[in-house]
Write an enzyme that holds these catalytic residues in place. Structure first.
Site, PDB file in Angstrom:
ATOM      1  CG  ASP A 126     -12.417   0.340  -2.934  1.00  0.00           C
ATOM      2  OD1 ASP A 126     -11.407   0.116  -2.225  1.00  0.00           O
ATOM      3  OD2 ASP A 126     -13.575   0.391  -2.493  1.00  0.00           O
ATOM      4  CG  ASP A 182     -11.913  -7.574   1.947  1.00  0.00           C
ATOM      5  OD1 ASP A 182     -11.667  -8.580   2.637  1.00  0.00           O
ATOM      6  OD2 ASP A 182     -11.228  -6.535   1.984  1.00  0.00           O
ATOM      7  CB  THR A 210      -9.945  -7.281  -2.605  1.00  0.00           C
ATOM      8  OG1 THR A 210     -10.311  -7.425  -1.217  1.00  0.00           O
ATOM      9  CG2 THR A 210     -11.172  -6.818  -3.368  1.00  0.00           C
ATOM     10  NE  ARG A 268      -3.879  -2.249   2.104  1.00  0.00           N
ATOM     11  CZ  ARG A 268      -3.904  -3.398   2.787  1.00  0.00           C
ATOM     12  NH1 ARG A 268      -3.010  -3.630   3.724  1.00  0.00           N
ATOM     13  NH2 ARG A 268      -4.841  -4.302   2.544  1.00  0.00           N
ATOM     14  CG  ASP A 279     -14.171  -4.490  -0.215  1.00  0.00           C
ATOM     15  OD1 ASP A 279     -13.520  -4.911  -1.207  1.00  0.00           O
ATOM     16  OD2 ASP A 279     -13.633  -3.875   0.707  1.00  0.00           O
TER      17      ASP A 279
HETATM   18  O1  F6P Z   1      -8.649  -6.248   1.973  1.00  0.00           O
HETATM   19  C1  F6P Z   1      -8.187  -7.493   2.363  1.00  0.00           C
HETATM   20  C2  F6P Z   1      -7.993  -7.537   3.859  1.00  0.00           C
HETATM   21  O2  F6P Z   1      -7.490  -8.800   4.197  1.00  0.00           O
HETATM   22  C3  F6P Z   1      -9.215  -7.211   4.705  1.00  0.00           C
HETATM   23  O3  F6P Z   1     -10.101  -8.282   4.790  1.00  0.00           O
HETATM   24  C4  F6P Z   1      -8.587  -6.821   6.016  1.00  0.00           C
HETATM   25  O4  F6P Z   1      -9.413  -5.911   6.697  1.00  0.00           O
HETATM   26  C5  F6P Z   1      -7.310  -6.154   5.579  1.00  0.00           C
HETATM   27  O5  F6P Z   1      -7.042  -6.575   4.259  1.00  0.00           O
HETATM   28  C6  F6P Z   1      -6.112  -6.490   6.438  1.00  0.00           C
HETATM   29  O6  F6P Z   1      -5.055  -5.726   6.000  1.00  0.00           O
HETATM   30  P1  F6P Z   1      -3.521  -5.957   6.364  1.00  0.00           P
HETATM   31  O7  F6P Z   1      -2.935  -6.833   5.312  1.00  0.00           O
HETATM   32  O8  F6P Z   1      -2.947  -4.591   6.306  1.00  0.00           O
HETATM   33  O9  F6P Z   1      -3.469  -6.592   7.705  1.00  0.00           O
END
Ligand code: F6P
Length: 347
Positions: free
Chosen positions: A131, A155, A153, A100, A157
């Site tokens: 997104d 999710d 993803t 990210r 979402d």
């Molecule tokens: O978007 C995918 C996801 O696994 C979500 O389900 C969760 O909220 C988030 O990413 C966790 O993010 P990280 O990899 O930063 O722990």
């Protein structure tokens, strides 16, 4: 005779130009990049493979950009050939790594990325991610580097698409885990309260819950009360039910507190489990591999026509594309009928 030879050469040259134009895309895009961004998802590798192979098939040069937009800004990239993507279709994670990238939200970061693209000759990019990654793709498109988003993803979402790459695998993993928790809940006459991922959406929770026969499914999209859950459990207990599964979407709140409250209100011993990142890994299912291949291929088709600022989506089980801003403004909720069915048949 000489005239005939010249005309023949001209004809050959024209045919070659037409052939070459087709090979490198109607609008002459010769080099494209591909990156994965945001959380990884099973099936991303299958999407990368499709993008690379489809691009090569069109006569393009394909650059793999490592670690998402961060790698783009810092020029962390490698030229891909057909063999670069051999033996990855069955692998979870992403061979291009992912990240990210805050820097990409600001003009300076975007300008750095644009400059790298110009220096390397990248004329278009396929961005595989969520997104947040699409917002980056829109911003870069607006600065003259056409980007096409592919939804990746777990999710599910992303509001513009019925399906996101990784969703099916994540649900299957969650179901496998909850089935294991059921064994121990059954042996101890307990209630297993299980948190699944999904960020602010309840898609994974709903489908995992119905597939595991959960007594209750808690999702951010539907209000609930612990009193109602306790009442339903007591009612089922009076008909001989001795163990319970409650599936909770992570967007709902603290699963340990929910388990504690349930135990207090029912007198049934409850244990909380958080499935966590295990849902993000593992061998992608057939569905994820197939959709990833279709979407990756479609994204390259768009770029080869000089079309950017689009996201590839699924609508009515077909692959389509939308303008990124339009896509980001769309609304999607969980399937309320499925939710009701899940509750009606679990008591
Ligand atoms: O978007 C995918 C996801 O696994 C979500 O389900 C969760 O909220 C988030 O990413 C966790 O993010 P990280 O990899 O930063 O722990």
């Amino acid at each position: 005779m000489r005239d005939r030879e010249e005309s023949c050469v001209r004809h050959l040259w024209r045919s070659y130009a037409v052939y070459n134009k087709k090979r490198v895309g109607e609008f002459g895009m010769k080099t494209i990049g591909v990156l994965t961004s945001g959380g990884d998802a099973p099936g991303m590798n299958a999407a990368i493979r499709a993008v690379v192979r489809a691009g090569l098939k069109q006569g393009m040069k394909v650059i793999g950009i490592r670690r998402g937009y961060s790698g783009l800004i810092h020029g962390d990239m490698i030229e891909m050939n057909a063999r670069s993507v051999s033996d990855i279709i069955q692998r979870g994670g992403t061979m291009l790594y992912t990240a990210r990238c805050d820097e990409f939200r600001y003009e300076e970061g975007l300008q750095k990325a644009k400059k790298v693209c110009q220096d390397v000759g990248i004329e278009g990019i396929v961005t595989i991610g969520g997104d947040g990654s699409f917002r980056g793709a829109a911003d870069l498109s607006a600065r003259g580097i056409p980007c096409v988003g592919v939804p990746g993803t777990i999710d599910n979402d992303i509001t513009s698409t019925e399906y996101t790459i990784g969703y099916d695998t994540a649900m299957n993993t969650a179901v496998e885990m909850v089935d294991k928790l059921r064994d121990t809940a059954q042996s101890h006459d307990r209630c297993s309260v299980v948190e699944v991922m999904g960020r602010r959406a309840g898609h994974i929770a709903l489908n995992t819950g119905i597939a595991c026969g959960a007594t209750f499914i808690l999702v951010p999209e539907v209000p609930f009360s612990i009193d109602d859950i306790a009442q339903k459990m007591k009612q089922s207990q009076s008909t001989g039910k001795q163990h319970f599964i409650i599936v909770v979407a992570e967007g709902v709140g603290n699963v340990s507190e929910i388990a504690k409250e349930i135990e207090e209100k029912t007198g049934i011993e409850a244990r909380a489990s958080i499935l966590g990142h295990v849902q993000r890994g593992g061998t992608p299912t057939v569905r994820d591999r197939v959709v990833a291949s279709e979407m990756g291929y479609y994204a390259v088709e768009l770029l080869s026509k000089g079309i950017g600022n689009r996201v590839v989506c699924m609508k009515d089980s077909k692959i389509v594309d939308y303008d990124i801003q339009e896509a980001l403004g769309m609304k999607k909720s969980i399937d309320k009928r499925l939710y009701q069915i899940a509750l009606d048949i679990s008591f």
